[in-house]
Design a protein around this motif. Structure first.
Motif, PDB file in Angstrom:
ATOM      1  N   THR A  86       0.822  -1.201   0.000  1.00  0.00           N
ATOM      2  CA  THR A  86       0.000   0.000   0.000  1.00  0.00           C
ATOM      3  C   THR A  86       0.864   1.263   0.000  1.00  0.00           C
ATOM      4  O   THR A  86       1.949   1.267   0.589  1.00  0.00           O
ATOM      5  N   SER A  87       0.384   2.291  -0.686  1.00  0.00           N
ATOM      6  CA  SER A  87       1.181   3.524  -0.785  1.00  0.00           C
ATOM      7  C   SER A  87       1.255   4.240   0.554  1.00  0.00           C
ATOM      8  O   SER A  87       2.239   4.909   0.851  1.00  0.00           O
ATOM      9  N   GLY A  88       0.201   4.105   1.362  1.00  0.00           N
ATOM     10  CA  GLY A  88       0.181   4.725   2.691  1.00  0.00           C
ATOM     11  C   GLY A  88      -0.294   3.699   3.708  1.00  0.00           C
ATOM     12  O   GLY A  88      -1.220   2.940   3.439  1.00  0.00           O
ATOM     13  N   GLU A  89       0.342   3.692   4.849  1.00  0.00           N
ATOM     14  CA  GLU A  89      -0.008   2.718   5.903  1.00  0.00           C
ATOM     15  C   GLU A  89      -1.514   2.683   6.177  1.00  0.00           C
ATOM     16  O   GLU A  89      -2.185   3.725   6.131  1.00  0.00           O
ATOM     17  N   SER A  95      -6.781  -1.466   9.148  1.00  0.00           N
ATOM     18  CA  SER A  95      -5.988  -2.416   9.949  1.00  0.00           C
ATOM     19  C   SER A  95      -6.901  -3.447  10.592  1.00  0.00           C
ATOM     20  O   SER A  95      -6.607  -4.651  10.608  1.00  0.00           O
ATOM     21  N   ALA A  96      -8.033  -2.974  11.124  1.00  0.00           N
ATOM     22  CA  ALA A  96      -8.977  -3.882  11.779  1.00  0.00           C
ATOM     23  C   ALA A  96      -9.572  -4.842  10.761  1.00  0.00           C
ATOM     24  O   ALA A  96      -9.637  -6.060  11.000  1.00  0.00           O
ATOM     25  N   ARG A 105       1.055 -10.430   5.890  1.00  0.00           N
ATOM     26  CA  ARG A 105       1.993  -9.310   5.973  1.00  0.00           C
ATOM     27  C   ARG A 105       1.507  -8.071   5.210  1.00  0.00           C
ATOM     28  O   ARG A 105       0.840  -8.179   4.180  1.00  0.00           O
ATOM     29  N   ILE A 106       1.916  -6.905   5.723  1.00  0.00           N
ATOM     30  CA  ILE A 106       1.659  -5.618   5.064  1.00  0.00           C
ATOM     31  C   ILE A 106       2.997  -4.925   4.800  1.00  0.00           C
ATOM     32  O   ILE A 106       3.869  -4.897   5.672  1.00  0.00           O
ATOM     33  N   VAL A 107       3.124  -4.361   3.580  1.00  0.00           N
ATOM     34  CA  VAL A 107       4.290  -3.544   3.234  1.00  0.00           C
ATOM     35  C   VAL A 107       3.773  -2.176   2.798  1.00  0.00           C
ATOM     36  O   VAL A 107       2.934  -2.093   1.904  1.00  0.00           O
ATOM     37  N   TYR A 108       4.246  -1.114   3.439  1.00  0.00           N
ATOM     38  CA  TYR A 108       3.780   0.225   3.046  1.00  0.00           C
ATOM     39  C   TYR A 108       4.933   1.113   2.599  1.00  0.00           C
ATOM     40  O   TYR A 108       6.070   0.954   3.030  1.00  0.00           O
ATOM     41  N   ALA A 109       4.595   2.082   1.693  1.00  0.00           N
ATOM     42  CA  ALA A 109       5.612   3.015   1.194  1.00  0.00           C
ATOM     43  C   ALA A 109       5.857   4.140   2.186  1.00  0.00           C
ATOM     44  O   ALA A 109       6.999   4.562   2.380  1.00  0.00           O
ATOM     45  N   VAL A 137      -3.379  -1.509  16.326  1.00  0.00           N
ATOM     46  CA  VAL A 137      -4.738  -1.999  16.098  1.00  0.00           C
ATOM     47  C   VAL A 137      -4.725  -3.512  15.893  1.00  0.00           C
ATOM     48  O   VAL A 137      -5.601  -4.218  16.393  1.00  0.00           O
ATOM     49  N   ALA A 138      -3.746  -3.991  15.145  1.00  0.00           N
ATOM     50  CA  ALA A 138      -3.649  -5.401  14.763  1.00  0.00           C
ATOM     51  C   ALA A 138      -2.245  -5.904  15.114  1.00  0.00           C
ATOM     52  O   ALA A 138      -1.356  -5.933  14.267  1.00  0.00           O
ATOM     53  N   PRO A 139      -2.037  -6.296  16.386  1.00  0.00           N
ATOM     54  CA  PRO A 139      -0.675  -6.566  16.862  1.00  0.00           C
ATOM     55  C   PRO A 139      -0.007  -7.783  16.223  1.00  0.00           C
ATOM     56  O   PRO A 139       1.211  -7.886  16.253  1.00  0.00           O
ATOM     57  N   GLY A 140      -0.791  -8.686  15.618  1.00  0.00           N
ATOM     58  CA  GLY A 140      -0.184  -9.908  15.072  1.00  0.00           C
ATOM     59  C   GLY A 140       0.280  -9.821  13.634  1.00  0.00           C
ATOM     60  O   GLY A 140       0.796 -10.800  13.096  1.00  0.00           O
ATOM     61  N   ILE A 141       0.114  -8.673  12.988  1.00  0.00           N
ATOM     62  CA  ILE A 141       0.424  -8.579  11.553  1.00  0.00           C
ATOM     63  C   ILE A 141       1.895  -8.185  11.351  1.00  0.00           C
ATOM     64  O   ILE A 141       2.325  -7.142  11.836  1.00  0.00           O
ATOM     65  N   PRO A 142       2.671  -8.979  10.583  1.00  0.00           N
ATOM     66  CA  PRO A 142       4.037  -8.547  10.242  1.00  0.00           C
ATOM     67  C   PRO A 142       3.979  -7.335   9.302  1.00  0.00           C
ATOM     68  O   PRO A 142       3.229  -7.349   8.332  1.00  0.00           O
ATOM     69  N   VAL A 143       4.757  -6.318   9.615  1.00  0.00           N
ATOM     70  CA  VAL A 143       4.707  -5.059   8.852  1.00  0.00           C
ATOM     71  C   VAL A 143       6.115  -4.673   8.419  1.00  0.00           C
ATOM     72  O   VAL A 143       7.063  -4.796   9.198  1.00  0.00           O
ATOM     73  N   THR A 144       6.239  -4.192   7.163  1.00  0.00           N
ATOM     74  CA  THR A 144       7.506  -3.672   6.654  1.00  0.00           C
ATOM     75  C   THR A 144       7.255  -2.278   6.081  1.00  0.00           C
ATOM     76  O   THR A 144       6.286  -2.072   5.358  1.00  0.00           O
ATOM     77  N   GLY A 145       8.099  -1.317   6.382  1.00  0.00           N
ATOM     78  CA  GLY A 145       7.967   0.027   5.833  1.00  0.00           C
ATOM     79  C   GLY A 145       8.678   1.038   6.722  1.00  0.00           C
ATOM     80  O   GLY A 145       9.094   0.691   7.827  1.00  0.00           O
ATOM     81  N   PRO A 146       8.867   2.259   6.291  1.00  0.00           N
ATOM     82  CA  PRO A 146       8.508   2.737   4.954  1.00  0.00           C
ATOM     83  C   PRO A 146       9.612   2.479   3.922  1.00  0.00           C
ATOM     84  O   PRO A 146      10.620   1.854   4.249  1.00  0.00           O
ATOM     85  N   ALA A 147       9.380   2.949   2.682  1.00  0.00           N
ATOM     86  CA  ALA A 147      10.382   2.891   1.606  1.00  0.00           C
ATOM     87  C   ALA A 147      10.856   4.316   1.359  1.00  0.00           C
ATOM     88  O   ALA A 147      10.141   5.121   0.770  1.00  0.00           O
TER      89      ALA A 147
END
Ligand code: ZN
Length: 166
Positions: A86-89, A95-96, A105-109, A137-147
């Motif tokens: 996604t371009s923005g988190e 998130s919910a 997983r979520i990757v944001y710019a 909001v969603a503590p179990g989601i792996p997240v990568t960002g920003p770019a």
């Protein structure tokens, strides 16, 4: 709060570039500049969308559409192994939704904190929904960002939105 790693994988960056293109398309269509993709475990794009709030429904975020599409079209296993770009988190609503349908997983710019800082520096009032990181909001989601390499481009799109709406 866990430390979130910045984006370094070129495959992640390529998907994020597509998100930024979708964000530009949204802006040019009169919507807000946000775009998102859902990619399967093999790297195939399953679904993509962009912001569509111009009609007055401010829940028309692409990440929310992705969650609903995934719930209707993917098995729980496929949802868990899919990656959302996604371009923005994600906002708290998205998130919910993401967590409720069991997406992975979520990757944001760019982060919500960056967007909030930019909007503040342009003299804008905060929006009606709290600015929270995905994992608040969603503590179990792996997240990568920003770019870092996409920040200027995303900020420019957001700046153009502000100039348009005055
Ligand atoms: Zn959202």
């Amino acid at each position: 709060m866990t430390e979130i790693a910045p984006v370094t994988d070129p495959r992640d960056l390529a998907h994020l570039r597509r998100c930024v293109d979708l964000a530009r398309e949204a802006l040019e269509a009169g919507d807000e500049p946000f775009g998102s993709l859902l990619v399967d475990a093999a790297g195939v794009v399953l679904f993509e969308d962009r912001n569509r709030v111009a009609g007055g429904d401010h829940t028309r975020h692409p990440e929310f559409e992705i969650a609903r599409w995934a719930a209707g079209n993917l098995t729980p296993e496929a949802r868990a192994s899919a990656v959302t770009y996604t371009s923005g988190e994600h906002c708290p609503m998205c998130s919910a939704a993401h967590a409720w349908v069991g997406l992975g997983r979520i990757v944001y710019a760019t982060s919500s904190a960056q967007l909030s800082e930019w909007r503040g520096s342009w003299g804008l009032e905060p929006g009606p929904v709290a600015v929270l990181p995905i994992n608040a909001v969603a503590p179990g989601i792996p997240v990568t960002g920003p770019a870092a390499e996409l920040a200027d481009e995303v900020r420019d799109l957001q700046r153009r939105l502000v100039e348009r709406t005055g």
